[in-house]
Motif scaffolding. Structure first.
Motif, PDB file in Angstrom:
ATOM      1  N   LYS A   1       1.126  -1.157   0.157  1.00 37.79           N
ATOM      2  CA  LYS A   1       0.017   0.220   0.031  1.00 37.79           C
ATOM      3  C   LYS A   1       0.819   1.400   0.060  1.00 37.79           C
ATOM      4  O   LYS A   1       2.012   1.260   0.613  1.00 37.79           O
ATOM      5  CB  LYS A   1      -1.057  -0.127   1.054  1.00 37.79           C
TER       6      LYS A   1
ATOM      7  N   GLY B   1      -0.054   4.442   0.714  1.00 39.15           N
ATOM      8  CA  GLY B   1      -0.801   5.724   1.602  1.00 39.15           C
ATOM      9  C   GLY B   1       0.117   6.785   1.918  1.00 39.15           C
ATOM     10  O   GLY B   1      -0.125   7.864   1.662  1.00 39.15           O
TER      11      GLY B   1
ATOM     12  N   ILE C   1       0.704   8.787  -1.357  1.00 40.63           N
ATOM     13  CA  ILE C   1      -0.643   9.343  -1.755  1.00 40.63           C
ATOM     14  C   ILE C   1      -0.905  10.817  -0.973  1.00 40.63           C
ATOM     15  O   ILE C   1      -1.571  11.487  -1.380  1.00 40.63           O
ATOM     16  CB  ILE C   1      -1.735   7.826  -1.546  1.00 40.63           C
ATOM     17  N   GLN C   2      -0.340  10.506   0.342  1.00 36.54           N
ATOM     18  CA  GLN C   2      -0.850  11.746   1.060  1.00 36.54           C
ATOM     19  C   GLN C   2      -0.058  12.740   0.744  1.00 36.54           C
ATOM     20  O   GLN C   2      -0.348  13.963   1.088  1.00 36.54           O
ATOM     21  CB  GLN C   2      -0.128  11.199   2.547  1.00 36.54           C
TER      22      GLN C   2
ATOM     23  N   THR D   1      -2.897  14.676  -4.143  1.00 33.25           N
ATOM     24  CA  THR D   1      -4.327  15.206  -3.916  1.00 33.25           C
ATOM     25  C   THR D   1      -4.945  13.875  -4.518  1.00 33.25           C
ATOM     26  O   THR D   1      -4.951  13.158  -5.561  1.00 33.25           O
ATOM     27  CB  THR D   1      -4.888  16.200  -4.955  1.00 33.25           C
ATOM     28  N   THR D   2      -6.135  13.699  -3.392  1.00 32.09           N
ATOM     29  CA  THR D   2      -6.972  12.357  -3.881  1.00 32.09           C
ATOM     30  C   THR D   2      -7.949  12.746  -4.982  1.00 32.09           C
ATOM     31  O   THR D   2      -8.587  13.876  -4.617  1.00 32.09           O
ATOM     32  CB  THR D   2      -7.339  11.817  -2.439  1.00 32.09           C
TER      33      THR D   2
ATOM     34  N   ASN E   1      -9.697   9.811  -6.911  1.00 33.59           N
ATOM     35  CA  ASN E   1     -10.839   8.778  -6.756  1.00 33.59           C
ATOM     36  C   ASN E   1     -11.865   8.759  -7.796  1.00 33.59           C
ATOM     37  O   ASN E   1     -12.901   8.754  -7.614  1.00 33.59           O
ATOM     38  CB  ASN E   1     -11.443   8.673  -5.431  1.00 33.59           C
TER      39      ASN E   1
ATOM     40  N   ARG F   1      -5.471   2.932  -8.114  1.00 37.84           N
ATOM     41  CA  ARG F   1      -5.630   2.008  -7.056  1.00 37.84           C
ATOM     42  C   ARG F   1      -7.005   1.447  -7.384  1.00 37.84           C
ATOM     43  O   ARG F   1      -8.036   1.962  -7.483  1.00 37.84           O
ATOM     44  CB  ARG F   1      -5.820   2.600  -5.673  1.00 37.84           C
TER      45      ARG F   1
ATOM     46  N   PHE G   1      -6.504   7.299  -8.064  1.00 33.34           N
ATOM     47  CA  PHE G   1      -6.901   7.234  -6.795  1.00 33.34           C
ATOM     48  C   PHE G   1      -6.217   8.861  -6.448  1.00 33.34           C
ATOM     49  O   PHE G   1      -6.802   9.759  -5.787  1.00 33.34           O
ATOM     50  CB  PHE G   1      -6.477   6.349  -6.009  1.00 33.34           C
ATOM     51  N   ALA G   2      -5.068   9.070  -6.924  1.00 31.08           N
ATOM     52  CA  ALA G   2      -4.435  10.223  -6.489  1.00 31.08           C
ATOM     53  C   ALA G   2      -3.538  10.745  -7.607  1.00 31.08           C
ATOM     54  O   ALA G   2      -3.055  10.187  -8.516  1.00 31.08           O
ATOM     55  CB  ALA G   2      -3.857   9.971  -5.163  1.00 31.08           C
TER      56      ALA G   2
ATOM     57  N   CYS H   1       1.521  13.039  -6.608  1.00 33.26           N
ATOM     58  CA  CYS H   1       2.090  12.417  -5.660  1.00 33.26           C
ATOM     59  C   CYS H   1       3.644  12.549  -5.820  1.00 33.26           C
ATOM     60  O   CYS H   1       4.092  12.223  -6.724  1.00 33.26           O
ATOM     61  CB  CYS H   1       1.717  10.931  -5.121  1.00 33.26           C
TER      62      CYS H   1
END
Lengths: 127, 281
Positions: B159, B161, B164-165, B168-169, B171, B197, B202-203, B206
């Motif tokens: 994953k 994450g 991704i943080q 910008t998400t 989705n 994802r 998803f984002a 990044c």
């Protein structure tokens, strides 16, 4: 470094893909070195001192009661690996009801194995 | 010299050092040595292309100094370098925390794959829908033609994450036009990676970790270095489009595969995104 050099140094596949890879020869040499290294480590480990508990065995076991059924012993890993039990050499002329204290002299240790502490084993004759 | 080995092997260096272990040599010992060799080889593969390669030289230097200090009985030096060995493993675990984590995750996923295939549940299905793959291929083809730089990450079992943080998400459903819009050079999110994802975009925007590999070609920029960096630390598949040349590349398991066409890219993605795929080492 330009792309021409990349093509020369790296592996090219039929479909035009490239991969940054080491040569197979280098991997074989590394594998052989790892095998030699593993053998050396095994040799060192087998020669290091270790401790373990070995069962104490009395001939005609049903006739005697031992104060300890196992003893802590020390020796090389190889010696401990091969050791299975400690045999008891009982003094002659024991009668039912007798109680004797055994020391290291009354025990037969496997090759290369010695007790960690002084042995103080009490045997009681029941039959 | 004997004293040196006695001190080095703590318990004492016996005269039958080489013969004693062979007293009861069995197939189990052969297996033991082979397992050790495999472990060393895995460690070699692990450190070969990482910072650890350089650090290994430092560790060997410390070990050599320690050995010499033992041999010459230089107590102060032995005390200092001996302390390093005492706490060295904890220190190394802290320094290589990301690499160790990635290696453990890889080992875990590889063993599960092996288990699944051994009990016959290996699948030929794709991890994401073929439509999503086709959308990426279509967008990449167009961006390659227009020489628009792009960095597209297919998240898999590791994953992502933490990366991704940094972006910008979104989705959203994956479409070629959406991907091209994200990487359009005046778009605010174009300077970063897109993470896919479960077949969805998803984002975007990044930031990915850069690879420290010393042998990466100088003509490959930060985008390629980031692609390789993420593929070293996870099982993600990263597609890169070069802004300068329009070249399409894939980074996977720390290796960069280059010069794809839209056809070969589609084929490679289908191959890599197959569920329970083989570990290509």
């Amino acid at each position: 470094m330009n792309r021409k050099n990349i093509e020369q140094e790296n592996e090219r596949f039929d479909n035009g893909e490239y991969a940054v890879r080491r040569s197979r020869r280098a991997n074989i040499i590394a594998a052989v070195v790892c095998l030699v290294l593993a053998f050396c480590v095994w040799l060192v480990v087998m020669n290091t001192q270790d401790t373990a508990y070995l069962p104490v065995e009395v001939p005609e076991g049903g006739a005697y009661v031992l104060s300890m059924t196992s003893l802590e012993v020390k020796g090389t890993v190889t010696a401990i690996k091969d050791a299975d039990r400690i045999r008891v050499k009982l003094p002659e002329g024991l009668q039912p009801g007798d109680e004797v204290v055994l020391t290291e002299q009354n025990l037969i240790f496997p090759d290369g194995v010695r007790p960690v502490e002084d042995v103080y084993l009490i045997v009681k004759v029941v039959k | 010299m004997k004293q040196f080995f006695d001190r080095l092997f703590f318990g004492g260096f016996s005269s039958n050092f080489f013969t004693e272990p062979f007293r009861s040599f069995t197939w189990r010992d052969v297996l033991d040595i082979l397992c050790f060799a495999l472990l060393f080889y895995a460690m070699y593969l692990f450190i070969r292309d990482r910072r650890a390669g350089k650090l290994l030289g430092g560790i060997l230097f410390v070990a050599a100094v320690f050995a010499v200090s033992e041999l010459l009985q230089m107590y102060a030096l032995r005390y200092v370098f001996g302390s390093f060995f005492g706490y060295g493993f904890i220190l190394l675990a802290i320094i290589f925390q990301p690499e160790v984590r990635a290696a453990m995750e890889r080992a875990g996923s590889a063993s599960f794959r092996g288990l699944k295939s051994s009990i016959g549940v290996e699948s030929r299905e794709l991890e994401i829908s073929p439509t999503a793959v086709d959308a990426v291929v279509e967008a990449v083809k167009n961006m390659s033609f227009a020489k628009t730089g792009a960095l597209i990450v297919f998240e898999r079992s590791t994953k992502l994450g933490e990366y991704i943080q940094t972006g910008t998400t979104i989705n959203a459903d994956l479409t070629p036009k959406l991907l091209q819009a994200v990487f359009f050079e005046k778009a605010p999110l174009h300077d970063g990676a897109v993470v896919i994802r479960g077949g969805r975009l998803f984002a975007a925007g990044c930031y990915l970790p850069l690879s420290d590999k010393p042998d990466i070609s100088k003509d490959l920029g930060t985008r390629h270095r980031a692609a390789i960096g993420l593929s070293e630390q996870s099982d993600a598949i990263v597609v890169v489009v070069s802004e300068e040349t329009g070249t399409i590349s894939i980074a996977y398991r720390g290796e960069l595969f280059r010069e794809f066409t839209s056809v070969s890219l589609r084929r490679k993605l289908f191959e890599l995104l197959r569920k329970e795929d083989r570990v290509e080492q």
